[in-house]
Design an enzyme around this catalytic site. Structure first.
Site, PDB file in Angstrom:
ATOM      1  N   LYS A 180       0.859  -1.195   0.000  1.00 37.12           N
ATOM      2  CA  LYS A 180       0.000   0.000   0.000  1.00 37.12           C
ATOM      3  C   LYS A 180       0.887   1.233   0.000  1.00 37.12           C
ATOM      4  CE  LYS A 180      -1.913   2.640   3.048  1.00 37.12           C
ATOM      5  NZ  LYS A 180      -1.791   3.929   2.322  1.00 37.12           N
ATOM      6  N   GLY A 233       7.082   4.691   8.532  1.00 41.05           N
ATOM      7  CA  GLY A 233       6.224   5.863   8.662  1.00 41.05           C
ATOM      8  C   GLY A 233       6.365   6.454  10.048  1.00 41.05           C
ATOM      9  N   GLY A 238       2.932   3.621  13.620  1.00 47.00           N
ATOM     10  CA  GLY A 238       3.611   2.371  14.000  1.00 47.00           C
ATOM     11  C   GLY A 238       2.943   1.724  15.206  1.00 47.00           C
ATOM     12  N   GLU A 256       9.858   0.820  10.883  1.00 46.90           N
ATOM     13  CA  GLU A 256      10.928   1.821  10.768  1.00 46.90           C
ATOM     14  C   GLU A 256      10.244   3.173  10.946  1.00 46.90           C
ATOM     15  OE1 GLU A 256      12.881   4.624   9.744  1.00 46.90           O
ATOM     16  OE2 GLU A 256      13.169   3.884   7.680  1.00 46.90           O
ATOM     17  N   GLU A 386       9.444  15.094  16.668  1.00 44.08           N
ATOM     18  CA  GLU A 386       9.910  15.106  15.282  1.00 44.08           C
ATOM     19  C   GLU A 386       9.144  16.184  14.516  1.00 44.08           C
ATOM     20  OE1 GLU A 386       9.109  11.536  12.999  1.00 44.08           O
ATOM     21  OE2 GLU A 386      11.111  11.657  12.125  1.00 44.08           O
TER      22      GLU A 386
HETATM   23  P1  ADP Z   1       2.296  10.652   7.671  1.00 44.71           P
HETATM   24  O1  ADP Z   1       1.343  11.143   8.727  1.00 44.71           O
HETATM   25  O2  ADP Z   1       3.544  11.416   7.641  1.00 44.71           O
HETATM   26  O3  ADP Z   1       1.667  10.465   6.327  1.00 44.71           O
HETATM   27  P2  ADP Z   1       1.942   7.948   8.430  1.00 44.71           P
HETATM   28  O4  ADP Z   1       2.752   7.120   9.363  1.00 44.71           O
HETATM   29  O5  ADP Z   1       0.553   8.257   8.846  1.00 44.71           O
HETATM   30  O6  ADP Z   1       2.780   9.241   8.155  1.00 44.71           O
HETATM   31  O7  ADP Z   1       1.892   7.286   6.996  1.00 44.71           O
HETATM   32  C1  ADP Z   1       2.757   6.298   6.534  1.00 44.71           C
HETATM   33  C2  ADP Z   1       1.937   5.209   5.865  1.00 44.71           C
HETATM   34  O8  ADP Z   1       1.099   4.625   6.854  1.00 44.71           O
HETATM   35  C3  ADP Z   1       1.040   5.689   4.752  1.00 44.71           C
HETATM   36  O9  ADP Z   1       1.031   4.728   3.706  1.00 44.71           O
HETATM   37  C4  ADP Z   1      -0.318   5.753   5.435  1.00 44.71           C
HETATM   38  O10 ADP Z   1      -1.393   5.609   4.551  1.00 44.71           O
HETATM   39  C5  ADP Z   1      -0.230   4.573   6.373  1.00 44.71           C
HETATM   40  N1  ADP Z   1      -1.159   4.627   7.508  1.00 44.71           N
HETATM   41  C6  ADP Z   1      -1.681   5.726   8.119  1.00 44.71           C
HETATM   42  N2  ADP Z   1      -2.526   5.371   9.090  1.00 44.71           N
HETATM   43  C7  ADP Z   1      -2.566   4.017   9.122  1.00 44.71           C
HETATM   44  C8  ADP Z   1      -3.246   3.027   9.919  1.00 44.71           C
HETATM   45  N3  ADP Z   1      -4.097   3.365  10.865  1.00 44.71           N
HETATM   46  N4  ADP Z   1      -3.000   1.732   9.661  1.00 44.71           N
HETATM   47  C9  ADP Z   1      -2.129   1.363   8.697  1.00 44.71           C
HETATM   48  N5  ADP Z   1      -1.483   2.237   7.902  1.00 44.71           N
HETATM   49  C10 ADP Z   1      -1.683   3.535   8.106  1.00 44.71           C
END
Ligand code: ADP
Length: 486
Positions: A180, A233, A238, A256, A386
């Site tokens: 994804k 992310g 995480g 990570e 951060e």
């Molecule tokens: P940012 O807020 O900087 O976009 P995220 O950690 O939210 O950083 O995003 C990194 C990835 O995690 C993206 O692909 C995002 O769609 C995904 N993501 C965000 N929220 C969730 C969640 N609840 N479960 C799984 N993946 C998620």
């Protein structure tokens, strides 16, 4: 000048089981990163839970045949794929610039991604189990076997590098995958889907979804058929993924996450080099890098000189359209990121002394000038959290003990550095700094190409990057005991 690649020129539907699927809902805009270059933004597929189920089912049914191929057979797809990625480098660079504002002049992600797939095309034979005759009457052995379906959730800051670091090792050892992409930078992953098809990967082996994290990301994290998941992310997300994994099928997860990387600069260091490296670390990708040097500690005896050098290098950026060949400082990825960084800058002005920048750039686009704060208390929020923008804190210290304590006084532990010509001090800091990577006379993004990368403390779980280690992440271990009677 109109770019050659546009969001309209590529397929943006979901890639499931080797085919593009009609999309369910639309995301109205990919990004509003940089609005005045004449490219209207694309509509994208939003993967629903049902799409996730279909992608996982396709991956599951493709997996046994994929695992039964020889290492060379799997590798042959990787080689074709890597070649296609290299040929698409320019288009991918344009799409990333449009999507999240990464300056095209500095784009290296596609070449790095291709290099990783090339490497893993021949790495599969390195994974072996062990044998033992240490139990009398038995031959014992371990088998390393793929998990089955592996999910990868990638961020928006360096999408194709993350894609390669997760997908190549997982596929190389016989898993199938569902990736994804981030809703903030989905275009290069869409293009990659067409290259997966062109490279001829069997349907279902490599599925690519776009959409929001709380929908498809959450569905992958809690999916009962996904046995391992690799995520890069934010620390916030995480934690959510770890909870979802624990509450569903206890899938193995690799995280990570964020960082607040310190660098300790002693008076005996080459200050010119230290200033150059540290400003490059925080300026690259407009500060949107998990391992960026965000806390600089400089010995008080050389602080004035160092800060002068740092400032002059940090402010000498060319801010502008990320598609323009002269630009080396692009916008923040989107309005959310932009607003967030500006909020921290306002906070920083109250907590410490603004020494450079602290402002935006007139006109369209989410541009923030390189920003320095000095004299900020160690427990200030901007020193702890951060920021993910071109914002650095520079503080001073007088002794080794003091700076070691300050550098480690963080919940993060991704990257830390020391600049000194004293070998004993260098090794003392290499041992004492609490981080997954320590740079001695260098800082992030410097990495050993074949070295593990990942975080201590709240910066993550597990490592990626080191081929043997990373392939091992995606393999179960089984013990077989064979009674032979001799
Ligand atoms: P940012 O807020 O900087 O976009 P995220 O950690 O939210 O950083 O995003 C990194 C990835 O995690 C993206 O692909 C995002 O769609 C995904 N993501 C965000 N929220 C969730 C969640 N609840 N479960 C799984 N993946 C998620």
């Amino acid at each position: 000048m109109a770019p050659e690649a546009t969001p309209q020129s590529i397929e943006t539907r979901l890639f499931i089981n080797g085919e593009v699927r009609a999309f369910t809902i639309f995301i109205s805009k990919v990004s509003t990163t940089y609005q005045n270059h004449g490219v209207s933004m694309s509509k994208l597929s939003e993967a629903t839970e049902k799409d996730v189920d279909q992608a996982v089912a396709a991956a599951k049914s493709a997996q046994p045949a994929w695992a039964n191929l020889t290492v060379e057979q799997r590798g042959s797809y990787f080689k074709k794929f890597a070649k296609l990625i290299r040929e698409s480098n320019d288009e991918l660079a344009t799409l990333e610039a449009i999507s999240m504002g990464f300056p095209k002049s500095r784009y290296f992600h596609a070449m790095a991604c291709a290099g990783t797939f090339d490497h893993y095309s021949e790495a599969g034979y390195d994974m072996q189990g062990t044998t033992s005759l240490n139990t009398p009457g038995f031959v014992s052995m371990t088998l390393r076997q793929p998990y089955g379906v592996v999910a990868a959730i990638i961020p928006w800051n360096v999408p194709l590098i993350m894609l390669a670091n997760k997908i190549a090792p997982a596929l190389a050892v016989g898993n199938t995958v569902v990736l994804k992409s981030s809703e903030k930078a989905p275009l290069t992953s869409c293009k990659i889907a067409s290259l997966v098809k062109e490279a001829g990967f069997p349907p279902g082996v490599f599925n690519i979804l776009s959409g929001h994290g709380h929908i498809s990301g959450a569905a992958l994290s809690s999916h009962m058929e996904v046995r391992a998941l690799s995520f890069t992310g934010s620390t916030r997300t995480g934690r959510v993924i770890q909870q979802a994994a624990a509450q569903s099928n206890l899938k193995v997860i690799f995280l990570e996450l964020g960082g607040k990387s310190p660098v300790c600069i002693f008076e005996d260091a080459d200050l010119e080099v230290a200033a150059d490296d540290t400003q490059h670390s925080i300026q690259g990708n407009s500060g949107q890098t998990c391992m960026a040097t965000t806390r600089v500690y400089v010995q008080d005896t050389v602080a004035e000189k160092f800060i002068g050098l740092f400032k002059s290098k940090f402010e000498a950026v060319t801010i502008g359209d990320p598609l323009h060949p002269g630009t080396n400082h692009g916008p923040q990825a989107d309005k959310v990121q932009y607003d967030n960084v500006l909020r921290y800058i306002e906070m920083g002005k109250k907590e410490g002394t603004l020494a450079l920048g602290g402002s935006t750039v007139e006109g369209d686009g989410y541009f923030i000038r390189p920003t320095i704060f000095t004299n900020t208390p160690e427990d200030a929020r901007t020193m702890k959290e951060e920021i993910f923008g071109p914002v650095v804190h520079i503080n001073t210290f007088s002794t080794e003990e003091e700076v070691m304590e300050k550098a480690n006084n963080t919940e993060y532990g991704l990257y830390a550095s020391v600049y000194t010509k004293d070998i004993n001090r260098a090794l003392k800091f290499a041992k004492g700094l609490e981080a997954g990577t320590v740079g001695v006379n260098c800082t992030s993004p410097t990495q050993g190409r074949d070295m593990p990368f990942g975080g201590w403390k709240g910066s993550g779980i597990g490592r990626e990057g080191m081929p043997l280690y990373t392939m091992s992440n995606f393999l179960e271990m089984k013990t077989v005991v064979v009674k032979v009677g001799f």
